[in-house]
Scaffold this motif. Sequence first.
Motif, PDB file in Angstrom:
ATOM      1  N   LEU A  71      27.729 -16.285  79.455  1.00 22.70           N
ATOM      2  CA  LEU A  71      27.391 -14.931  79.029  1.00 22.70           C
ATOM      3  C   LEU A  71      28.172 -14.701  77.747  1.00 22.70           C
ATOM      4  N   LEU A  72      27.429 -14.606  76.636  1.00 25.47           N
ATOM      5  CA  LEU A  72      28.033 -14.673  75.306  1.00 25.47           C
ATOM      6  C   LEU A  72      27.646 -13.466  74.464  1.00 25.47           C
ATOM      7  N   VAL A  73      28.553 -13.005  73.644  1.00 23.96           N
ATOM      8  CA  VAL A  73      28.262 -12.008  72.620  1.00 23.96           C
ATOM      9  C   VAL A  73      28.627 -12.605  71.269  1.00 23.96           C
ATOM     10  N   ASP A  74      27.610 -12.707  70.414  1.00 25.55           N
ATOM     11  CA  ASP A  74      27.791 -13.335  69.098  1.00 25.55           C
ATOM     12  C   ASP A  74      28.398 -14.727  69.239  1.00 25.55           C
ATOM     13  N   GLY A  75      27.941 -15.448  70.266  1.00 26.06           N
ATOM     14  CA  GLY A  75      28.360 -16.823  70.484  1.00 26.06           C
ATOM     15  C   GLY A  75      29.688 -16.992  71.198  1.00 26.06           C
ATOM     16  N   GLU A  76      30.372 -15.888  71.503  1.00 23.01           N
ATOM     17  CA  GLU A  76      31.675 -15.965  72.163  1.00 23.01           C
ATOM     18  C   GLU A  76      31.547 -15.593  73.636  1.00 23.01           C
ATOM     19  N   LEU A 121      15.945  -8.477  82.867  1.00 23.81           N
ATOM     20  CA  LEU A 121      17.254  -8.476  82.218  1.00 23.81           C
ATOM     21  C   LEU A 121      17.145  -7.865  80.823  1.00 23.81           C
ATOM     22  N   ARG A 122      17.883  -6.780  80.586  1.00 26.13           N
ATOM     23  CA  ARG A 122      17.874  -6.139  79.268  1.00 26.13           C
ATOM     24  C   ARG A 122      19.292  -5.999  78.749  1.00 26.13           C
ATOM     25  N   ALA A 123      19.523  -6.506  77.543  1.00 23.32           N
ATOM     26  CA  ALA A 123      20.854  -6.440  76.939  1.00 23.32           C
ATOM     27  C   ALA A 123      21.235  -5.001  76.618  1.00 23.32           C
ATOM     28  N   LEU A 160      23.702 -10.457  72.540  1.00 24.65           N
ATOM     29  CA  LEU A 160      24.007 -11.003  73.866  1.00 24.65           C
ATOM     30  C   LEU A 160      23.089 -12.191  74.147  1.00 24.65           C
ATOM     31  N   SER A 161      23.657 -13.272  74.647  1.00 28.46           N
ATOM     32  CA  SER A 161      22.852 -14.435  75.042  1.00 28.46           C
ATOM     33  C   SER A 161      23.336 -14.927  76.403  1.00 28.46           C
ATOM     34  N   ILE A 162      22.481 -15.715  77.031  1.00 26.81           N
ATOM     35  CA  ILE A 162      22.711 -16.127  78.414  1.00 26.81           C
ATOM     36  C   ILE A 162      22.331 -17.594  78.554  1.00 26.81           C
ATOM     37  N   GLY A 163      23.135 -18.343  79.313  1.00 21.60           N
ATOM     38  CA  GLY A 163      22.858 -19.768  79.454  1.00 21.60           C
ATOM     39  C   GLY A 163      23.474 -20.337  80.719  1.00 21.60           C
ATOM     40  N   GLY A 164      23.102 -21.578  81.029  1.00 26.15           N
ATOM     41  CA  GLY A 164      23.582 -22.239  82.233  1.00 26.15           C
ATOM     42  C   GLY A 164      24.869 -22.992  82.001  1.00 26.15           C
ATOM     43  N   SER A 165      25.186 -23.890  82.910  1.00 24.25           N
ATOM     44  CA  SER A 165      26.408 -24.688  82.771  1.00 24.25           C
ATOM     45  C   SER A 165      26.331 -25.507  81.496  1.00 24.25           C
ATOM     46  N   ASN A 166      27.436 -25.559  80.768  1.00 24.62           N
ATOM     47  CA  ASN A 166      27.465 -26.250  79.481  1.00 24.62           C
ATOM     48  C   ASN A 166      27.711 -27.739  79.695  1.00 24.62           C
ATOM     49  N   ASP A 167      26.745 -28.377  80.349  1.00 24.68           N
ATOM     50  CA  ASP A 167      26.793 -29.812  80.618  1.00 24.68           C
ATOM     51  C   ASP A 167      25.361 -30.311  80.780  1.00 24.68           C
ATOM     52  N   GLN A 168      25.208 -31.572  81.155  1.00 21.25           N
ATOM     53  CA  GLN A 168      23.869 -32.142  81.272  1.00 21.25           C
ATOM     54  C   GLN A 168      23.050 -31.517  82.388  1.00 21.25           C
ATOM     55  N   LYS A 169      23.724 -30.934  83.372  1.00 19.60           N
ATOM     56  CA  LYS A 169      22.996 -30.330  84.501  1.00 19.60           C
ATOM     57  C   LYS A 169      22.332 -29.026  84.077  1.00 19.60           C
ATOM     58  N   GLY A 170      23.083 -28.145  83.442  1.00 17.41           N
ATOM     59  CA  GLY A 170      22.523 -26.888  82.957  1.00 17.41           C
ATOM     60  C   GLY A 170      22.080 -25.935  84.043  1.00 17.41           C
ATOM     61  N   VAL A 193      20.014 -18.571  75.514  1.00 21.18           N
ATOM     62  CA  VAL A 193      18.918 -17.878  74.845  1.00 21.18           C
ATOM     63  C   VAL A 193      19.320 -16.411  74.656  1.00 21.18           C
ATOM     64  N   PRO A 194      18.838 -15.770  73.584  1.00 25.64           N
ATOM     65  CA  PRO A 194      19.185 -14.358  73.364  1.00 25.64           C
ATOM     66  C   PRO A 194      18.430 -13.433  74.310  1.00 25.64           C
ATOM     67  N   LEU A 195      19.069 -12.322  74.650  1.00 28.77           N
ATOM     68  CA  LEU A 195      18.423 -11.269  75.415  1.00 28.77           C
ATOM     69  C   LEU A 195      18.276 -10.045  74.525  1.00 28.77           C
ATOM     70  N   SER A 196      17.139  -9.388  74.633  1.00 34.23           N
ATOM     71  CA  SER A 196      16.821  -8.267  73.754  1.00 34.23           C
ATOM     72  C   SER A 196      17.338  -6.950  74.319  1.00 34.23           C
ATOM     73  N   ILE A 197      17.704  -6.052  73.415  1.00 32.52           N
ATOM     74  CA  ILE A 197      18.061  -4.693  73.796  1.00 32.52           C
ATOM     75  C   ILE A 197      16.797  -3.868  74.069  1.00 32.52           C
ATOM     76  N   GLU A 198      15.701  -4.210  73.410  1.00 32.47           N
ATOM     77  CA  GLU A 198      14.472  -3.411  73.512  1.00 32.47           C
ATOM     78  C   GLU A 198      13.486  -3.955  74.537  1.00 32.47           C
ATOM     79  N   ASN A 199      13.319  -5.269  74.581  1.00 34.93           N
ATOM     80  CA  ASN A 199      12.296  -5.865  75.445  1.00 34.93           C
ATOM     81  C   ASN A 199      12.951  -6.744  76.515  1.00 34.93           C
ATOM     82  N   PRO A 200      12.902  -6.327  77.772  1.00 32.11           N
ATOM     83  CA  PRO A 200      13.561  -7.103  78.836  1.00 32.11           C
ATOM     84  C   PRO A 200      12.948  -8.490  79.003  1.00 32.11           C
ATOM     85  N   THR A 201      13.775  -9.428  79.409  1.00 33.25           N
ATOM     86  CA  THR A 201      13.310 -10.747  79.837  1.00 33.25           C
ATOM     87  C   THR A 201      13.048 -10.665  81.333  1.00 33.25           C
TER      88      THR A 201
END
Length: 304
Positions: A93-98, A169-171, A176-186, A268-276
Motif C-alpha cells: 500500500l503505497l503513496v507516491d511509491g512509498e 476500492l476508491r482512493a 495511492l497504489s496497491i500491490g501484492g507481495s514484492n516477490d515472484q509469488k505476488g 497498480v494505481p487506485l483512482s480518487i474518482e473512479n473505484p476499482t
Amino acid sequence: MMTRIAGLLLCIFIFSSADAQKMHLKKEKNGYWILENNERIFFFQRSINDSIPEYARNNYLHPVYDLNGNCITEDYPEDHLHHRGIFWAWHQLLVDGEPICDGWDIKNFSQNISQFEFTSDKEKNGVISYTSFWHTDTLPDDPFLMEKTKVIVHPRTRTYRRLDFEISLRALENKLSIGGSNDQKGYSGFSVRLKTDEKTRFTGAENEVITPTNLAIPGGERIDIYQPDMKSGLTIIPWPQNPGSENQWLLRQTRSMQNCAWPGRIPVPLSIENPTVLRYTLIIHNGKIKKKILDQLFLQIEKE
C-alpha cells in the motif's frame, strides 16, 4: 366448513414455513451470523478480533460452513497467523511509491466498518452491504481508502450454495497504489484459508487435475477444491469483468491460503474518482456438483 378451515390452516402453514426459510441475521458482540432456516452459513467479523493482538483484524468471514455443517475455514492458523477465513488484502500500500502500511500482514493497518446493512432482494438472497475505511498512523489525512463491499448469499440448492462478493476500492489519498507481495509469488487480493490436507484435490474448468506449485499458475476461469474426507468442495470464480489480463492462481496443498492474485507483484494505481471493482463467486458444494452446472453459473456471471 371443515374443508375451508383445513385449507386456511394449510395456507398459514405454507406461508409460515416460507417465512422460516428466509435468510436472516443474528447479531453477536463482534459481528453477525448469517443463517438460512436456522442453519449457520458464515460469521462476518465486523469488530476487531484481537485474539493475538499483534495480528488484530476485522472485515473477513469465519467460520464458514459447508452443506454438511462442517467449518471449512481457518483463522489464526499456526503457520500463518495473519490468515483469516475468507479475506482480501494487499502487502503493498503505497503513496507516491512509498510504503505506508501492510494490509496483508496487518502492519500499521486497521479498518473501520460503518454503514452495515442486511437486506433481502427480489430473489430472496441475503445481501450484506457495508463501508470500510482503511487507516494507517503514517498519514496525517487518515483514512486513505474507502472500501464498499457487498456479499450476496443465495439460498442453497440440493447440491450447492452460491456466495457473490463485490469489492469496490476508491482512493482517498492522491497517488495511492496497491500491490501484492514484492516477490515472484505476488500473492494479493481475494483469498480463502481452507482446511486442506494431502488428499485435497484441485481441478480446473475442464476438470483437469491441477498440482499446486510454489509460484503462480496462470490462466483458468475457475478452480475447484475438493476435500474427500469432509465430502466438501469449494469453487472459486473470479468474474471475467475484473481488471487484469488473466487470472493468476496461487494454490497450496496444505498449510496456506488459496489466492486468486490481483494485481500481483507490480502495484497498480487506485483512482480518487473512479473505484476499482473486484467481483468473485464462491460455490460451496458437496463434491457432486456437475461441470455443466458450473459452466452454466459461469455463463450467468458473464452476463451480470
